[in-house]
Write a protein that holds these residues in place. Sequence first.
Motif, PDB file in Angstrom:
ATOM      1  N   GLN A 182       3.191   6.321 -12.573  1.00  0.00           N
ATOM      2  CA  GLN A 182       4.490   5.767 -12.963  1.00  0.00           C
ATOM      3  C   GLN A 182       5.158   5.075 -11.770  1.00  0.00           C
ATOM      4  O   GLN A 182       5.755   4.006 -11.915  1.00  0.00           O
ATOM      5  N   GLN A 183       5.073   5.676 -10.590  1.00  0.00           N
ATOM      6  CA  GLN A 183       5.631   5.042  -9.397  1.00  0.00           C
ATOM      7  C   GLN A 183       4.976   3.698  -9.127  1.00  0.00           C
ATOM      8  O   GLN A 183       5.647   2.730  -8.749  1.00  0.00           O
ATOM      9  N   GLN A 184       3.666   3.631  -9.328  1.00  0.00           N
ATOM     10  CA  GLN A 184       2.982   2.369  -9.087  1.00  0.00           C
ATOM     11  C   GLN A 184       3.418   1.305 -10.083  1.00  0.00           C
ATOM     12  O   GLN A 184       3.556   0.131  -9.737  1.00  0.00           O
ATOM     13  N   ARG A 185       3.663   1.694 -11.325  1.00  0.00           N
ATOM     14  CA  ARG A 185       4.178   0.758 -12.318  1.00  0.00           C
ATOM     15  C   ARG A 185       5.543   0.214 -11.883  1.00  0.00           C
ATOM     16  O   ARG A 185       5.824  -0.975 -12.037  1.00  0.00           O
ATOM     17  N   VAL A 186       6.380   1.097 -11.350  1.00  0.00           N
ATOM     18  CA  VAL A 186       7.687   0.666 -10.872  1.00  0.00           C
ATOM     19  C   VAL A 186       7.530  -0.297  -9.692  1.00  0.00           C
ATOM     20  O   VAL A 186       8.264  -1.291  -9.585  1.00  0.00           O
ATOM     21  N   GLY A 187       6.549  -0.017  -8.824  1.00  0.00           N
ATOM     22  CA  GLY A 187       6.285  -0.919  -7.711  1.00  0.00           C
ATOM     23  C   GLY A 187       5.907  -2.318  -8.179  1.00  0.00           C
ATOM     24  O   GLY A 187       6.349  -3.322  -7.601  1.00  0.00           O
ATOM     25  N   VAL A 188       5.105  -2.394  -9.226  1.00  0.00           N
ATOM     26  CA  VAL A 188       4.737  -3.694  -9.787  1.00  0.00           C
ATOM     27  C   VAL A 188       5.956  -4.365 -10.409  1.00  0.00           C
ATOM     28  O   VAL A 188       6.195  -5.561 -10.212  1.00  0.00           O
TER      29      VAL A 188
ATOM     30  N   GLY B 131      -5.080   2.502  -4.762  1.00  0.00           N
ATOM     31  CA  GLY B 131      -5.964   3.299  -3.927  1.00  0.00           C
ATOM     32  C   GLY B 131      -5.679   4.786  -3.934  1.00  0.00           C
ATOM     33  O   GLY B 131      -6.582   5.592  -3.760  1.00  0.00           O
ATOM     34  N   ALA B 132      -4.401   5.180  -4.130  1.00  0.00           N
ATOM     35  CA  ALA B 132      -4.037   6.592  -4.043  1.00  0.00           C
ATOM     36  C   ALA B 132      -4.041   7.300  -5.396  1.00  0.00           C
ATOM     37  O   ALA B 132      -3.666   8.467  -5.480  1.00  0.00           O
ATOM     38  N   LEU B 133      -4.460   6.609  -6.435  1.00  0.00           N
ATOM     39  CA  LEU B 133      -4.368   7.176  -7.782  1.00  0.00           C
ATOM     40  C   LEU B 133      -5.680   7.833  -8.217  1.00  0.00           C
ATOM     41  O   LEU B 133      -6.757   7.471  -7.753  1.00  0.00           O
ATOM     42  N   ASP B 134      -5.565   8.772  -9.146  1.00  0.00           N
ATOM     43  CA  ASP B 134      -6.764   9.396  -9.702  1.00  0.00           C
ATOM     44  C   ASP B 134      -7.508   8.377 -10.561  1.00  0.00           C
ATOM     45  O   ASP B 134      -6.925   7.392 -11.021  1.00  0.00           O
ATOM     46  N   PRO B 135      -8.822   8.587 -10.774  1.00  0.00           N
ATOM     47  CA  PRO B 135      -9.637   7.573 -11.463  1.00  0.00           C
ATOM     48  C   PRO B 135      -9.119   7.180 -12.846  1.00  0.00           C
ATOM     49  O   PRO B 135      -9.143   5.999 -13.193  1.00  0.00           O
ATOM     50  N   ALA B 136      -8.651   8.150 -13.640  1.00  0.00           N
ATOM     51  CA  ALA B 136      -8.187   7.828 -14.999  1.00  0.00           C
ATOM     52  C   ALA B 136      -6.939   6.949 -14.956  1.00  0.00           C
ATOM     53  O   ALA B 136      -6.834   5.951 -15.676  1.00  0.00           O
TER      54      ALA B 136
ATOM     55  N   GLN C 146       0.849  -1.171   0.000  1.00  0.00           N
ATOM     56  CA  GLN C 146       0.000   0.000   0.000  1.00  0.00           C
ATOM     57  C   GLN C 146       0.899   1.239   0.000  1.00  0.00           C
ATOM     58  O   GLN C 146       1.882   1.308   0.727  1.00  0.00           O
ATOM     59  N   GLY C 147       0.589   2.228  -0.831  1.00  0.00           N
ATOM     60  CA  GLY C 147       1.379   3.453  -0.826  1.00  0.00           C
ATOM     61  C   GLY C 147       2.668   3.367  -1.616  1.00  0.00           C
ATOM     62  O   GLY C 147       3.565   4.190  -1.445  1.00  0.00           O
ATOM     63  N   ILE C 148       2.804   2.347  -2.479  1.00  0.00           N
ATOM     64  CA  ILE C 148       3.911   2.175  -3.427  1.00  0.00           C
ATOM     65  C   ILE C 148       5.192   1.738  -2.729  1.00  0.00           C
ATOM     66  O   ILE C 148       5.755   0.694  -3.014  1.00  0.00           O
ATOM     67  N   GLY C 149       5.760   2.542  -1.802  1.00  0.00           N
ATOM     68  CA  GLY C 149       6.889   2.098  -0.992  1.00  0.00           C
ATOM     69  C   GLY C 149       8.223   2.007  -1.702  1.00  0.00           C
ATOM     70  O   GLY C 149       9.077   1.206  -1.310  1.00  0.00           O
ATOM     71  N   LEU C 150       8.466   2.835  -2.722  1.00  0.00           N
ATOM     72  CA  LEU C 150       9.775   2.853  -3.366  1.00  0.00           C
ATOM     73  C   LEU C 150      10.788   3.555  -2.455  1.00  0.00           C
ATOM     74  O   LEU C 150      10.436   4.455  -1.693  1.00  0.00           O
ATOM     75  N   PHE C 151      12.038   3.152  -2.553  1.00  0.00           N
ATOM     76  CA  PHE C 151      13.096   3.803  -1.783  1.00  0.00           C
ATOM     77  C   PHE C 151      13.470   5.110  -2.480  1.00  0.00           C
ATOM     78  O   PHE C 151      13.971   5.090  -3.616  1.00  0.00           O
ATOM     79  N   PRO C 152      13.257   6.253  -1.824  1.00  0.00           N
ATOM     80  CA  PRO C 152      13.426   7.540  -2.519  1.00  0.00           C
ATOM     81  C   PRO C 152      14.864   7.856  -2.903  1.00  0.00           C
ATOM     82  O   PRO C 152      15.103   8.631  -3.832  1.00  0.00           O
ATOM     83  N   HIS C 153      15.843   7.274  -2.196  1.00  0.00           N
ATOM     84  CA  HIS C 153      17.242   7.580  -2.456  1.00  0.00           C
ATOM     85  C   HIS C 153      17.846   6.689  -3.543  1.00  0.00           C
ATOM     86  O   HIS C 153      19.007   6.863  -3.917  1.00  0.00           O
ATOM     87  N   LEU C 154      17.050   5.728  -4.045  1.00  0.00           N
ATOM     88  CA  LEU C 154      17.516   4.836  -5.102  1.00  0.00           C
ATOM     89  C   LEU C 154      16.846   5.208  -6.422  1.00  0.00           C
ATOM     90  O   LEU C 154      15.687   5.637  -6.440  1.00  0.00           O
ATOM     91  N   THR C 155      17.562   5.003  -7.520  1.00  0.00           N
ATOM     92  CA  THR C 155      16.955   5.217  -8.825  1.00  0.00           C
ATOM     93  C   THR C 155      15.893   4.147  -9.084  1.00  0.00           C
ATOM     94  O   THR C 155      15.806   3.152  -8.359  1.00  0.00           O
ATOM     95  N   VAL C 156      15.117   4.365 -10.119  1.00  0.00           N
ATOM     96  CA  VAL C 156      14.110   3.388 -10.522  1.00  0.00           C
ATOM     97  C   VAL C 156      14.761   2.029 -10.783  1.00  0.00           C
ATOM     98  O   VAL C 156      14.294   0.986 -10.317  1.00  0.00           O
ATOM     99  N   GLY C 157      15.858   2.056 -11.531  1.00  0.00           N
ATOM    100  CA  GLY C 157      16.544   0.805 -11.841  1.00  0.00           C
ATOM    101  C   GLY C 157      17.053   0.110 -10.598  1.00  0.00           C
ATOM    102  O   GLY C 157      16.951  -1.119 -10.474  1.00  0.00           O
TER     103      GLY C 157
END
Length: 255
Positions: free
Chosen positions: A142-148, A166-171, A84-95
């Motif tokens: 985009q963050q949620q895609r990275v989480g997946v 849950g935290a995303l806009d409807p579209a 829940q809430g994506i949970g990516l590490f902010p200090h790390l790049t996407v990769g």
Amino acid sequence: MISLRDVSKTFPGARQAAVQSLSFDVPRHSLTVLLGASGSGKTTTLKLINRLETPSAGVIRLDGTDTRTLDPVALRRRCGYVVQGIGLFPHLTVGDNIGLLPRTLGWSTARCKARVAELLNLVQLPAAEFAHRYPDELSGGQQQRVGVARALATEPAVLLMDEPFGALDPATRSLLQTELKRLQAGLELTIVMVTHDVTEALTLADQIIVFAAGQSVFAGTPAELLASPVPAVQALLAAPRQQLAALQELQSASA
């Protein structure tokens, strides 16, 4: 793929069980939604599957194997987890976010890089453009895609998702729901997803398990849910039905 039999969980000091006497199956390559109000036991059940929480009673099997006989870390590597809430590490790049677990498992640099690129392309975020960005440079979708993508890094057969949209806009939410079904079909994933959104459950699920006060009160297809006379199910359906009626009334008035 996943089987629960008489599973209960009581937390220390609690007066009643968080979940009680749960028994249901998750078919291989299906998307099963755990649906219910907040506090009904959905997230606890999800955590019991990969032993982030330990059952107080009952048996959970993954692909026929009692999860109590599996090393918890090895079990969790077989079950991708989207928090829940994506949970990516902010200090790390996407990769680096995506490649973190493969690196800890000893994958070579070349293999990690190839897997990151493969997954970013899979979730339609081209690696050349996104691998070197940081999470705060991405939109919520985009963050949620990275989480997946991160949850899929070690090629799990099972994907556990806790309110992923849950935290995303409807579209954006609708777009990612469509993408999730595409990924499931392409990768032949078994997915268990927690939500309290009835429309999301009806749109995505092959099977819906309805929770109320820590118990499973319904299990069936979306069509069976709509026809169910179970009071807890009717209560869940009341709000979307009222919203649909209000929308139809507005459309009639503007016609």
